[in-house]
Write an enzyme that holds these catalytic residues in place. Structure first.
Site, PDB file in Angstrom:
ATOM      1  N   THR A 104       0.859  -1.133   0.138  1.00  0.00           N
ATOM      2  CA  THR A 104       0.055  -0.083   0.113  1.00  0.00           C
ATOM      3  C   THR A 104       0.831   1.046  -0.010  1.00  0.00           C
ATOM      4  OG1 THR A 104      -1.848  -1.056   1.112  1.00  0.00           O
ATOM      5  CG2 THR A 104      -1.722   1.171   1.240  1.00  0.00           C
ATOM      6  N   CYS A 154      -9.307  -7.634   1.304  1.00  0.00           N
ATOM      7  CA  CYS A 154      -8.932  -6.044   2.083  1.00  0.00           C
ATOM      8  C   CYS A 154     -10.194  -5.350   1.964  1.00  0.00           C
ATOM      9  CB  CYS A 154      -8.011  -5.366   0.715  1.00  0.00           C
ATOM     10  SG  CYS A 154      -6.903  -6.377   0.055  1.00  0.00           S
TER      11      CYS A 154
HETATM   12  N1  PMP Z   1      -2.062  -4.596  -4.221  1.00  0.00           N
HETATM   13  C1  PMP Z   1      -2.653  -5.882  -4.177  1.00  0.00           C
HETATM   14  C2  PMP Z   1      -3.163  -6.512  -5.660  1.00  0.00           C
HETATM   15  C3  PMP Z   1      -2.936  -6.720  -3.067  1.00  0.00           C
HETATM   16  O1  PMP Z   1      -3.455  -7.755  -2.942  1.00  0.00           O
HETATM   17  C4  PMP Z   1      -2.627  -5.953  -1.619  1.00  0.00           C
HETATM   18  C5  PMP Z   1      -2.968  -6.752  -0.430  1.00  0.00           C
HETATM   19  N2  PMP Z   1      -4.453  -6.947  -0.523  1.00  0.00           N
HETATM   20  C6  PMP Z   1      -1.807  -4.717  -1.782  1.00  0.00           C
HETATM   21  C7  PMP Z   1      -1.749  -3.924  -2.984  1.00  0.00           C
HETATM   22  C8  PMP Z   1      -1.781  -3.947  -0.411  1.00  0.00           C
HETATM   23  O2  PMP Z   1      -0.611  -4.683   0.011  1.00  0.00           O
HETATM   24  P1  PMP Z   1      -0.015  -4.460   1.493  1.00  0.00           P
HETATM   25  O3  PMP Z   1      -1.030  -5.569   2.546  1.00  0.00           O
HETATM   26  O4  PMP Z   1       1.371  -4.872   1.793  1.00  0.00           O
HETATM   27  O5  PMP Z   1      -0.190  -3.135   1.886  1.00  0.00           O
END
Ligand code: PMP
Length: 372
Positions: A70, A315
């Site tokens: 993110t 998410c």
């Molecule tokens: N991009 C994608 C395609 C994801 O699947 C995710 C996690 N759900 C993220 C970004 C964010 O990653 P992080 O949890 O490391 O912030």
């Protein structure tokens, strides 16, 4: 019976070997300090940087560690938009919220969302206008596993003089990822999607690409991500990347074989389930839509039976809106709400898969009996 975890696209279990490698670093020195304790921590970070770079075919000096994807996406996109003074950005309608919402929140930025086909694959435009300053196309989608034609978009971006970013979170450790072959300028990845720890990610920045830093306060990570490094998490990321690279071929074959098992059992038990399979896909992911039962009810039913799966994007679970990815693929609100995602990790077994489908059949039939 032990629980079966099939929500790997949300996060993967920590590999015990990764955990072992992390433990000695939980209380280590500050990697910016010139004394022995600091130098030892710096060396550990540098070794991890080599491993993450190797996973994506990059030079280690171009890898910036972040707290996750993110943050890596935000540093990349906002940094590129600001550095280029971009007024227009181009992305797909199925990007992760950390890309889509980040772009949409930039005041005055015109964000063009590229449509996708029914399988979730972005429809390549003939060209991009020169007014586009930044292009962002994910390598593999977190909800459907569809692999996007990133190198084709990168060619269009180059022709338009735009900076090309890819969110490769769901591809790294699952398929071969090579920044040169992709032709991108910026790539984000995350440790916890490849059996590493949460809270560690990376942004690869091609040499010469200008990013305006989001933060000030230090020169850590080339000034793009200042702050004392989380050495243990970074070491864990390095270990996870090493194991992911070494096991890439075997993991793919395993998932391809398990996919056959999963789909055959599903088609026999619930033949009216739609499975969203892109022609090129990450073989660990199944996105399913039932004609008549709510995804949320299926998730809860499976949870009670000992199986962890997701509805749409994990998410955003808890959010009222149905998946924007499935909606972009042409599903109505009802269809998007009647969907679940099953995603396998590196240690998923054939028995996990067959037991999960058997439970899925029981749960869906039970829900049908209730409403019928
Ligand atoms: N991009 C994608 C395609 C994801 O699947 C995710 C996690 N759900 C993220 C970004 C964010 O990653 P992080 O949890 O490391 O912030």
């Amino acid at each position: 019976m032990a629980r079966v975890y099939l929500d790997a696209n949300a996060t993967t279990p920590l590999d015990p070997r990764v955990r072992e490698e992390m433990l000695p670093w939980l209380g280590c020195g500050n990697a910016s300090s010139p004394h022995l304790e600091g130098r030892v921590a710096r060396d550990a970070i540098d070794r991890a940087r080599d491993s993450v770079a190797a996973l994506i075919g990059a030079a280690a000096k171009e890898v910036v560690f972040t707290s996750g994807a993110t943050e890596a996406n935000a540093i990349a996109l906002l940094g590129a938009v600001r550095a280029a003074g971009a007024r227009r950005a181009y992305c797909t309608a199925v990007e992760h919220p950390s890309v889509l919402r980040t772009l949409l929140a930039v005041p005055g930025l015109d964000v063009v969302e590229c449509p996708v086909d029914a399988a979730g694959v972005a429809l390549l435009p003939e060209a991009l206008t020169e007014s586009v300053g930044v292009v962002s196309v994910m390598l593999a989608n977190n909800e459907t596993g569809s692999v996007q034609p990133v190198s084709d978009f990168a060619r269009l971006a180059r022709d338009a003089g735009a900076v090309m970013h890819t969110d490769a979170v769901q591809a790294c450790g699952k398929i071969e990822v090579d920044v040169a072959k992709l032709g991108v300028d910026l790539l984000a990845c995350s440790a916890h999607k490849m059996h590493g720890p949460k809270g560690a990610g990376a942004l690869w920045v091609r040499s010469g690409v200008e990013l305006a830093p989001l933060y000030s306060g230090g020169e850590h990570e080339r000034g793009l991500r200042p702050g004392t490094e989380n050495v243990a998490a970074i070491v864990g990321f390095g270990a996870a990347a090493r194991f992911a690279l070494a096991g890439l071929g075997a993991r793919r074959t395993r998932w391809e074989n398990l996919s056959v098992v999963f789909l055959e059992a599903l088609r026999a038990g619930l033949p009216d389930t739609a499975v969203h399979l892109a022609p090129v896909r990450i073989a660990n992911t199944f996105s399913l839509t039932f004609p008549d039962v709510e995804g949320e009810a299926v998730l809860l039913g499976l949870d009670l039976e000992g199986f962890a799966v997701a509805t749409g994007s994990a998410c955003s679970s808890g959010a009222a809106e149905p998946s924007h990815v499935l909606r972009a693929m042409g599903l109505g609100r009802d269809g998007a709400e009647r969907s679940v995602r099953v995603s396998m990790h590196a240690d998923t077994s054939a028995s996990d898969v067959t037991r999960c489908v058997a439970a899925l059949v029981r749960v869906v039939k039970g829900l049908r009996a209730l409403s019928g």
